[in-house]
Design a protein around this motif. Structure first.
Motif, PDB file in Angstrom:
ATOM      1  N   THR A  34     -10.983  25.896  -7.659  1.00 19.51           N
ATOM      2  CA  THR A  34      -9.592  26.105  -7.376  1.00 19.51           C
ATOM      3  C   THR A  34      -9.137  27.593  -7.724  1.00 19.51           C
ATOM      4  N   LYS A  35      -9.848  28.372  -8.445  1.00 22.62           N
ATOM      5  CA  LYS A  35      -9.315  29.668  -8.687  1.00 22.62           C
ATOM      6  C   LYS A  35      -9.640  30.702  -7.295  1.00 22.62           C
ATOM      7  N   PHE A  36     -10.397  29.966  -6.697  1.00 22.27           N
ATOM      8  CA  PHE A  36     -10.344  31.102  -5.313  1.00 22.27           C
ATOM      9  C   PHE A  36      -9.500  30.233  -4.227  1.00 22.27           C
ATOM     10  N   SER A  37      -9.620  28.665  -4.167  1.00 19.39           N
ATOM     11  CA  SER A  37      -8.952  28.126  -3.036  1.00 19.39           C
ATOM     12  C   SER A  37      -9.033  28.770  -1.555  1.00 19.39           C
ATOM     13  N   ALA A  38     -10.257  29.120  -1.323  1.00 18.49           N
ATOM     14  CA  ALA A  38     -10.697  30.045  -0.211  1.00 18.49           C
ATOM     15  C   ALA A  38     -10.691  29.066   1.054  1.00 18.49           C
ATOM     16  N   VAL A  39     -11.062  27.737   0.970  1.00 20.78           N
ATOM     17  CA  VAL A  39     -11.068  27.148   2.336  1.00 20.78           C
ATOM     18  C   VAL A  39      -9.960  26.281   2.464  1.00 20.78           C
ATOM     19  N   GLU A  40      -9.353  26.417   3.770  1.00 21.30           N
ATOM     20  CA  GLU A  40      -8.117  25.694   4.022  1.00 21.30           C
ATOM     21  C   GLU A  40      -8.508  24.793   5.334  1.00 21.30           C
ATOM     22  N   CYS A  41      -7.674  23.892   5.337  1.00 20.24           N
ATOM     23  CA  CYS A  41      -7.832  22.995   6.630  1.00 20.24           C
ATOM     24  C   CYS A  41      -6.681  23.225   7.531  1.00 20.24           C
ATOM     25  N   VAL A  42      -6.731  23.372   8.753  1.00 16.44           N
ATOM     26  CA  VAL A  42      -5.544  23.854   9.669  1.00 16.44           C
ATOM     27  C   VAL A  42      -5.930  22.872  10.999  1.00 16.44           C
ATOM     28  N   SER A  43      -4.538  22.709  11.266  1.00 14.92           N
ATOM     29  CA  SER A  43      -4.493  21.664  12.635  1.00 14.92           C
ATOM     30  C   SER A  43      -3.398  22.277  13.416  1.00 14.92           C
ATOM     31  N   PRO A  44      -3.408  22.510  14.849  1.00 14.47           N
ATOM     32  CA  PRO A  44      -4.406  22.036  15.485  1.00 14.47           C
ATOM     33  C   PRO A  44      -5.773  22.779  15.239  1.00 14.47           C
ATOM     34  N   ARG A  54      -1.911  18.323  17.087  1.00 15.84           N
ATOM     35  CA  ARG A  54      -1.987  18.576  15.653  1.00 15.84           C
ATOM     36  C   ARG A  54      -1.719  17.310  14.979  1.00 15.84           C
ATOM     37  N   CYS A  55      -2.624  17.329  13.904  1.00 18.70           N
ATOM     38  CA  CYS A  55      -2.604  16.101  13.006  1.00 18.70           C
ATOM     39  C   CYS A  55      -1.784  16.745  11.694  1.00 18.70           C
ATOM     40  N   PRO A  56      -0.263  16.583  11.507  1.00 23.17           N
ATOM     41  CA  PRO A  56       0.381  17.030  10.324  1.00 23.17           C
ATOM     42  C   PRO A  56      -0.321  16.731   9.020  1.00 23.17           C
ATOM     43  N   ALA A  57      -0.817  15.713   8.919  1.00 16.77           N
ATOM     44  CA  ALA A  57      -1.459  15.291   7.615  1.00 16.77           C
ATOM     45  C   ALA A  57      -2.895  15.903   7.433  1.00 16.77           C
ATOM     46  N   LYS A  58      -3.402  16.387   8.565  1.00 17.43           N
ATOM     47  CA  LYS A  58      -4.651  17.097   8.478  1.00 17.43           C
ATOM     48  C   LYS A  58      -5.833  15.757   8.246  1.00 17.43           C
ATOM     49  N   VAL A  59      -5.677  14.796   8.847  1.00 16.70           N
ATOM     50  CA  VAL A  59      -6.781  13.765   8.759  1.00 16.70           C
ATOM     51  C   VAL A  59      -7.390  13.507   9.769  1.00 16.70           C
ATOM     52  N   CYS A  60      -6.794  13.617  11.121  1.00 18.57           N
ATOM     53  CA  CYS A  60      -7.664  13.400  12.133  1.00 18.57           C
ATOM     54  C   CYS A  60      -8.672  14.411  12.554  1.00 18.57           C
ATOM     55  N   LYS A  61      -9.958  14.242  12.373  1.00 18.63           N
ATOM     56  CA  LYS A  61     -11.198  14.872  12.354  1.00 18.63           C
ATOM     57  C   LYS A  61     -11.133  15.919  13.626  1.00 18.63           C
ATOM     58  N   ASP A  62     -10.616  15.089  14.717  1.00 18.42           N
ATOM     59  CA  ASP A  62     -10.812  15.997  15.928  1.00 18.42           C
ATOM     60  C   ASP A  62      -9.725  16.937  16.132  1.00 18.42           C
ATOM     61  N   VAL A  96       0.803  -1.177   0.111  1.00 14.21           N
ATOM     62  CA  VAL A  96      -0.213  -0.038   0.005  1.00 14.21           C
ATOM     63  C   VAL A  96       0.793   1.162  -0.026  1.00 14.21           C
ATOM     64  N   ILE A  97       0.848   2.297  -1.098  1.00 20.20           N
ATOM     65  CA  ILE A  97       1.379   3.399  -1.083  1.00 20.20           C
ATOM     66  C   ILE A  97       0.843   4.481  -0.383  1.00 20.20           C
ATOM     67  N   MET A  98       1.271   5.289   0.210  1.00 15.55           N
ATOM     68  CA  MET A  98       0.870   6.140   1.011  1.00 15.55           C
ATOM     69  C   MET A  98       1.299   7.922   0.626  1.00 15.55           C
ATOM     70  N   ASP A  99       0.581   8.723   0.275  1.00 15.59           N
ATOM     71  CA  ASP A  99       1.440  10.129  -0.032  1.00 15.59           C
ATOM     72  C   ASP A  99       1.309  10.984   1.212  1.00 15.59           C
ATOM     73  N   GLU A 100       1.513  12.313   0.909  1.00 14.35           N
ATOM     74  CA  GLU A 100       1.621  13.057   2.284  1.00 14.35           C
ATOM     75  C   GLU A 100       0.651  13.544   2.704  1.00 14.35           C
ATOM     76  N   ASN A 101      -0.652  13.124   2.236  1.00  9.36           N
ATOM     77  CA  ASN A 101      -1.896  13.427   2.887  1.00  9.36           C
ATOM     78  C   ASN A 101      -2.457  12.242   3.813  1.00  9.36           C
ATOM     79  N   THR A 102      -1.483  11.408   4.094  1.00 10.56           N
ATOM     80  CA  THR A 102      -1.855  10.293   5.218  1.00 10.56           C
ATOM     81  C   THR A 102      -1.305  10.505   6.493  1.00 10.56           C
ATOM     82  N   CYS A 103      -2.151  10.294   7.486  1.00 11.49           N
ATOM     83  CA  CYS A 103      -1.625  10.272   8.737  1.00 11.49           C
ATOM     84  C   CYS A 103      -0.940   9.056   9.310  1.00 11.49           C
ATOM     85  N   MET A 104       0.139   9.064   9.622  1.00  6.62           N
ATOM     86  CA  MET A 104       0.718   7.531   9.908  1.00  6.62           C
ATOM     87  C   MET A 104       0.076   7.047  11.169  1.00  6.62           C
TER      88      MET A 104
END
Lengths: 345, 542, 639
Positions: C622-632, C561-569, C462-470
């Protein structure tokens, strides 16, 4: 079986080929903590509490590992200690903390093992506690099943299989959901369980416990009165009541085994309907009478009916001494050989 | 018992319970061991688990069949044919132990002659068992030794029960299995102290230790010991007693710890007798159905309230110990007897303890000669134990048989049908058995709440095909009748019973099964045929 | 010819079957692997049949063995492995390889093939450089592979034994029955260096020898097809694509160890594999290749299929044999006798993986040296992997042992899609480990993977990219092992549960400082204390992620903080006031109506309602890309 010598924690002990390390240790009075081992049963090796290190390289479970000449066993190797302690901690973190009101308090193998490995509150606090909340199975009149206290050692399953050959229970489900259950996971009373209670007496915790158990103040060795097998029993007495029956492991007939009647069928002894006074028929009714009155009446009547007018039926349930006297009475006092009993029925 | 005594010289289990698990072959015939002797059955199951061949011969598919190598599901009452058929296969195929027969048995020639009628064709026709299965069982028993036979009431409670027992003894002898460890011919005694009550002379023809009352030596010995003149005439047996009450000869009956109201075959005959008798004394721990008919009822102590000994099915004499005092004014049976005797002015009943009684027993009973309470403290002893230093006898007949000649007698037999077979009027065959959860007439077990909770009523076990034929459903209350009486119980549809066979226990006063059974007696053992009678099962009339 | 009555019959049989194939001028083979069937390949197959039959030519579906020439044939094949590109159609004899074929493409394929002698350009595989590959061999996905067990999967009809004969099927069995003693066969297997493909890599020759020497009768040969790793389908593909190779391999094994009976344990969740195995066994019996007197010689072997009921643990060999016996599938507890001595029904039993058996015919035919020449010194031959996850070309691959992870991921797998960055590769299924980019040059063999803290396993990758929380990955695998633990031993039953609970807490931001040590300690105890291989390796995902990605654990525990921004909490979504154009797309898509804002006005997410589903971020143009995900997580502002 050839004698061998092994070393446990630096102590050389004699053993026999074919023994396991645990057997050798126990035979020499050494305690290796264990939970799923039972001397009557084949070792299962499931609890992993009896781990030891062999010859300084391999972790093995002492309940299944056979001894070998010159084997060097450590029960206090750091890796052994860690595995053993973690394993016990996992069990305790999964177990109800209701020891004071528990039927097995003070006689619980989990308590014993926990004490031996030296559980500390700080160690336990690291764990996420989870105790199973499954309803207790109270369907059997003689014992109840509390899955929350079950450590899944499988001793009950093996007892039902290896000793009783009934196989009423087995492991059901998988993983943490695993539990000991019946076919179709129905209440035990609806299974093929014969209520012999052999599993109950071997359960190391109170997952299986007798109902309404009263601790006896003393025990008296005797013989079961239910069938011709003549199992050795220990009658538990408290006050003037029989409060329990245990199999007598020293008896060569049963080696401690009992059936449902033998183990649980003692309540008739204390039953309120027990005859407590002689009864004499007066005006067609049986009424209570004093012994003197009853015995005098009998002596009078029997004296009139000696010889072929008299018959006695003795019993296959009373003692040899009782029977001897009844036949002696019939022959020597009543002058007839007409004495028989229910041997043929 | 009487049968085995004729053949081998002793009517008890030849071997010990603990030996059973070491047998290579076990024949369990006429015993529903897991129900009636559950702890002994553990040994049988252990043997099967260790690879022993287990032959279960039983008309019903009992629980033990789960562990069996071969199940011989023969028609009730055809045991002689089945066993003699097996013996014929063993002899014909050269599996008989001829050396053993030559040195230890007698009457072989006559016995061989009697085998002629038991060819497999005939045996299969009589028993309803496949020929190959009978032959396979015979080969197993004849070749995998030691082989032990276990039997119980399914063998003895027949009008030809003695023949059945002889057939079993023949099988054990012909294969050289009697007198060896893990083998033998083993009657499993039903109640806790049947063996002991027989040993103690609770029988009309023998003094303690099976010393015949009509043997002048024995008579003199007991007369000397007891200081009285004794009758040399054997007394009456159980069922004869009730006959003589009906005839008016017997006027007083002293009945201790028995409940013939439910246990006697053709019970109404016994009940009427007890209602009729002049004076009935019943001594028991409960006011049983029988006690309710008594003129005087004496409260007895239970086993937990008295000292004494029981002798189990393997002849082991074991100590029973008083754990608590008798309830209320109840007294030990032996004490009651001494008080009656003393009131009648009889000498020789001045015992203070059961140990004193045992001392007298040991003095007068050769097989109990070495028994003392002190020795029993160390554990039980198996009789014969003639002297104080004798270790007891786990296996009988290892050197010689207890017959006059020292040899066992092979008994020629021929097949006889049961006294009453199904016919148009009573088309089903009723056999009786026991429930694991109850004991005998239930006077004890039915007063144990938990046991009552597990099983609290009688069931007529009936094959689903028969039930369908009679339009009966499971759990339906039905009426069961025989030529002698009627009772009611609920049905239990089960393949345990083959078509044509129904089965009931006799634990439940509400459904007195012995109202139905046939009191036809075995001519020698005087045991009634409670295992076979013809009945009719009907829907309840509204 | 409809039976092999002597081993010598097999040569003529092969020639006969090859000739039959040759009578078809053109053959369309539609992939009937489970993946392609799911993608609609059967519709393609039917359309091919329909349209060809409308033409005025001889068409046959089944191979014609009666001597008649045909213009075109239509058949099905097993899995080609390139499932990402399915449904696949292969045209023989040119080997033209079409990808992502739909029923609507069929007329073009027929026209190009039969009328124009050309290819349908748009259906050919498009290389990253834009060029097209005509045959499989030109496709990078394939040309770095070395296919042995998978070689025939896409080229023969698995439901017709004659196809198997045509590709040298049963030549190996004929060879040994004529010329080799059982010990000689075992010597070849030993010399080949073949190691068990079930995961542990036990030398096959040594196992065969053990079973050969074991006393007891009858002996059994068992094939472990209880493939339970999530995302793995190597065994399924082999059983579906070339069942007879497995059967021939088992038959050779039976001859070598002296077994009379065999069982193939297949998951009931593989219905197609079961059907194909049934057909293959049936046909092998017809041709006298199973049963009594195989090929007319004094050798009997009967083979049965046993369908597993879906317990992962039944893939463990001792649990598997108990399961066949009808008992609860629980691994037997060591010390215990080897399965080769006391196995199924307590008899000597040879138990190997599907692929191990599938290698055997080739090893016998081509020799031990040939096999040994492939791969590395200690791990010879090829390895099969199911490549999944964040990878451009997912599918089934077969590569020589010793190839590096990098080669597999970038050369064969085509790298991380959508310009992503590689983060980790997980090998060996749920009991394997997660290896970071720094270990990409690790060669694939039993020992190197072990050293890196992972395992070969049965071949999941299984290959995992940077959006994967280990941490989340470890949690995922522990959830699997916790559910699939058989439950008999304490360390596995309660240890996996405890590990999982701790990981869940960490993912929720409820991790404690002591958890890192406890995870480490417990993992080692579960490893040291468990009864079977599954328990012993259950903590591998935890141990490897702790070893290579400890910083992520620390971020979760100490910084929430979830560095991959995966863990919803541990994450929040917010709308950048500067960028938001007030298009309302996000507000309309939000499933919980957490977003408010008028058209053309800046939108705002109510953090007390938001469930962190991320739909707003997906919907935001994409032209706006106004929503961003942050952690913590954003601290909620008190109004």
């Amino acid at each position: 079986m050839n004698p061998v010598t092994i070393t446990i924690d630096g102590l050389a002990i004699p053993a026999q080929e074919g023994m396991t390390i645990l057997q050798a240790a126990q035979a020499n009075g050494l305690y290796i903590p264990n939970l799923c081992n039972h001397p009557d049963l084949d070792p299962a090796g499931l609890c992993r509490v009896c781990v030891v290190k062999i010859d300084d390289w391999k972790i093995a479970i002492s309940c299944k590992q056979p001894v070998k000449e010159g084997m060097v066993v450590s029960t206090e190797d750091p890796e052994v200690q860690r595995v053993r302690k973690n394993t016990v901690e996992l069990l305790v973190a999964n177990h109800p903390m209701t020891c004071l009101t528990c039927e097995r308090d003070g006689n619980c193998e989990l308590q014993r093992v926990a004490r031996y490995v030296g559980l500390e509150p700080t160690d336990l606090n690291r764990y996420r506690r989870s105790v199973r909340s499954l309803p207790m199975d109270r369907s059997n009149p003689f014992f109840e099943i509390d899955h929350a206290k079950c450590i899944l050692c499988g001793i009950c399953v093996r007892t039902c299989d290896e000793i009783q050959n009934i196989n009423a229970i087995d492991f059901v489900k998988r993983g943490v959901a695993s539990l000991i259950g019946t076919m179709g996971n129905k209440p035990i009373a609806e299974s093929r369980c014969e209520s012999c209670g052999e599993c109950v007496v071997r359960c190391p915790t109170a997952a299986l416990s007798p109902r309404h158990r009263v601790q006896p103040m003393r025990e008296v060795k005797s013989i079961c009165s239910y069938c011709g097998v003549g199992c050795g029993i220990r009658l538990g007495v408290r006050g003037d009541q029989i409060v329990g029956v245990q199999g007598d492991r020293e008896n060569p007939v049963n080696g401690g085994s009992l059936c449902v009647k033998g183990r649980f069928g003692y309540h008739f002894i204390n039953h309120p309907e027990r005859l407590q006074k002689p009864l004499v028929r007066k005006d067609g009714e049986l009424v209570e009478a004093e012994w003197d009155e009853a015995l005098d009446l009998i002596a009078e009547k029997f004296s009139q009916h000696k010889g072929e007018q008299f018959a006695a039926l003795a019993s296959a349930r009373i003692t040899n001494e009782d029977n001897y006297l009844i036949q002696k009475f019939t022959r020597a006092v009543m002058g007839t050989n007409t004495i028989d009993h229910c041997a043929r029925l | 018992m009487a049968g085995l005594a004729t053949a081998l010289g002793s009517g008890a289990m030849t071997n010990s319970i603990a030996e059973i698990s070491g047998a290579k072959t076990i024949l369990a015939i006429g015993t529903n061991t897991t129900q009636a002797h559950p702890v002994l059955a553990l040994q049988v199951k252990k043997a099967a688990r260790n690879g022993a061949g287990l032959i279960v011969a039983n008309p019903k598919k009992i629980d033990l069949c789960r562990h069996a190598t071969i199940h011989l599901q023969h028609r009730p009452g055809t045991d002689v044919a089945l066993l003699m058929g097996m013996i014929k296969v063993i002899v014909d195929e050269g599996l008989a132990d001829l050396d053993y027969i030559a040195t230890r048995c007698e009457n072989f020639e006559q016995f061989l002659a009697s085998l002629a009628e038991f060819n497999l064709d005939a045996v299969a026709a009589i028993t309803g068992v496949d020929q190959e299965l009978i032959a396979a069982a015979a080969r197993l028993y004849g070749s995998e030794q030691p082989a032990a036979t276990l039997y119980c009431m399914g063998i003895t409670q027949h009008s030809h029960g003695t023949d059945n027992v002889w057939a079993i003894a023949n099988l054990g002898l012909i294969t050289g299995n009697v007198g060896i460890p893990h083998g033998g011919v083993n009657p499993l005694r039903g109640q806790n102290n049947v063996q002991g009550s027989c040993d103690m002379g609770g029988l009309p023809d023998v003094y303690p230790g099976y010393q015949k009352v009509d043997n002048p030596d024995a008579q003199q010995k007991f007369e000397a010991a007891w200081g009285v003149k004794l009758s040399e005439t054997p007394g009456l047996t159980h069922s004869e007693i009730f006959d003589k009450i009906h005839e008016g000869t017997i006027k007083s009956l002293y009945l201790v710890g028995e409940n013939p109201y439910l246990s006697e075959a053709n019970a109404s005959h016994a009940i009427e007798a007890m209602e009729k008798i002049d004076f009935l004394v019943v001594q028991d721990i409960f006011l049983t159905e029988t006690a309710q008919l008594a003129d005087v009822v004496l409260p007895a102590a239970t086993f937990a309230e008295k000292d004494g000994t029981f002798t189990n099915t393997e002849r082991r004499i074991q100590r029973v110990r008083a754990a608590i005092a008798p309830r209320g004014e109840a007294k030990e049976d032996w004490r009651i007897v001494t008080e009656i005797a003393r009131r009648m002015g009889a000498p020789g009943f001045d015992y203070n303890t059961p140990a004193e009684i045992m001392a007298e027993i040991a003095a007068l009973t050769p097989s109990y000669g070495g028994i003392t309470y002190e020795r029993l403290e160390e554990g039980g002893l198996q009789w014969p134990c003639p002297t104080i230093d004798h270790p007891g006898t786990p296996i009988l007949h290892t050197e010689r048989f207890s017959t006059a000649s020292g040899k066992a007698r092979l008994m020629p037999l021929s097949f006889r049908e049961s006294a009453e077979l199904p016919d148009n009027e009573f088309p089903l065959l009723l056999t009786t058995d026991r429930s694991l959860f109850h004991y005998h007439t239930g006077s004890m077990t039915r007063r144990v709440e938990g046991l009552e909770q597990l099983v609290s009523e009688e069931f007529v076990k009936i094959n689903p095909a028969d039930a369908a034929h009679l339009a009966l459903v499971d759990g339906e209350m039905v009426q069961v009748s025989s030529r002698r009486g009627t009772t009611t119980a609920k049905t239990k549809l089960t393949a345990v019973c083959p078509p044509g066979l129904v089965s009931m226990t006799f634990h439940f006063a509400e459904s007195p099964t012995n109202m139905l059974t046939n009191a036809a007696l075995d001519p020698i053992a005087k045991i009634p045929e409670t295992k076979v009678c013809a009945v009719r099962v009907e829907k309840m009339t509204a | 010819m409809n039976a092999i009555n002597t081993p010598a019959d097999l040569g003529p049989m092969r020639d006969y079957c090859q000739a039959a194939l040759g009578r078809q001028k053109v053959r369309f083979l539609v992939c009937a692997g489970t993946g392609c069937i799911a993608g609609g390949s059967m519709a393609v197959y039917q359309e091919l049949q329909r349209l060809l039959s409308e033409r005025d030519i001889n068409v046959d579906v089944e191979l014609l063995y009666e001597g008649k020439e045909s213009d075109a044939g239509v058949g099905t094949s097993g899995c080609h492995g390139f499932c990402q590109m399915g449904p696949l159609v292969r045209v023989e004899p040119t080997g033209t390889f079409y990808t992502r074929v739909k029923a609507a493409d069929v007329p073009d394929i027929i026209t190009a093939t039969l009328d124009e002698n050309s290819e349908v350009e748009r259906l050919l595989f498009k290389n990253p450089d834009g060029s097209r590959s005509v045959t499989e061999h030109d496709v990078p996905f394939y040309n770095r592979q070395q296919r042995i067990v998978l070689d025939k999967c896409g080229t023969i009809n698995p439901e017709d034994i004659r196809d198997y004969f045509a590709v040298d099927g049963y030549q190996a069995l004929a060879e040994i029955l004529q010329h080799l003693s059982p010990m000689e066969v075992i010597d070849i297997v030993t010399a080949s260096g073949l190691r068990g493909r079930g995961g542990a890599g036990f030398p096959a020759g040594r196992k065969w020898l053990g079973c050969h020497k074991a006393g007891g009768s009858p002996k059994y040969v068992v094939c472990n097809g209880d493939e339970g790793d999530p995302g793995a389908f190597m065994d399924r593909s082999v059983l579906e694509g070339n069942p007879l190779a497995v059967i021939e391999g088992m038959t050779i094994a039976a001859y070598s160890v002296g077994a009379r009976y065999g069982y193939i344990y297949v998951r009931a969740e593989y219905p197609l594999a079961v059907v194909r195995l049934q057909k293959a066994i049936e046909q092998a019996k017809q041709y006298r290749l199973l049963g009594e007197n195989i090929m007319g010689v004094d050798f009997d072997f009967d083979l049965y299929i046993f369908q597993g009921a879906g317990a992962f643990v039944c893939g463990e060999s001792t649990a598997l044999t108990l399961s066949i016996e009808g008992k609860r599938g629980m691994p037997r507890v060591a010390p215990r006798p080897r399965t080769t001595e006391v196995g199924l029904w307590d008899k000597p039993t040879l138990l190997n993986n599907v692929k191990t058996y599938a290698f055997i015919p080739d090893i016998i035919r081509r020799g031990a040296d040939w096999f040994k020449s492939i791969g590395t010194e200690s791990s010879s031959g090829t390895a099969v992997f199911a490549l999944t996850g964040h990878i451009a070309n997912s599918g089934l691959i077969e590569v020589p042992m010793g190839i590096t992870l990098r080669e597999i991921i970038y050369d064969i797998g085509g790298g991380i899609p959508h310009g992503g960055t590689f983060k980790a590769v997980q090998t060996g299924g749920p009991s394997g480990g997660c290896l970071p980019a720094s270990l990409l040059d690790t060669p694939i063999d039993y020992d190197s993977l072990d050293e890196a803290g992972s395992i070969m396993g049965s071949g999941g990758m299984v290959i995992m990219d940077e959006n994967t929380c280990m941490v989340d990955v470890a949690r995922y695998f522990l959830q699997f092992t916790e559910e699939e633990s058989c439950g008999q031993c304490v360390p596995c039953r309660l240890g996996t549960k405890q590990l999982l609970e701790i990981l869940k807490d960490i993912c929720k931001g409820k991790g404690r400082k002591a958890d890192l040590d406890l995870l480490y300690e417990l993992s080692h105890s579960v490893h040291g204390g468990s009864v079977c291989g599954l328990g012993q390796t259950a903590a591998n995902p935890v141990l490897t992620t702790l070893r290579y990605f400890k910083d992520e654990y620390e971020a979760h525990i100490f910084e929430k903080r979830c560095p991959a921004k995966v863990c919803k909490d541990l994450i929040s979504f917010r709308i950048d006031e500067e960028k938001c154009a007030g298009c309302t797309l996000c507000a309309r898509a939000c499933p919980v109506s957490a977003i408010t804002g008028e058209k053309k006005q800046v939108h705002v997410i109510d953090q007390s309602i938001c469930i962190q589903c991320g739909v707003c971020k997906e919907k935001c143009p994409t032209k706006f890309s106004a929503v961003e995900c942050v952690s913590p997580k954003l601290v909620m502002e008190v109004a």
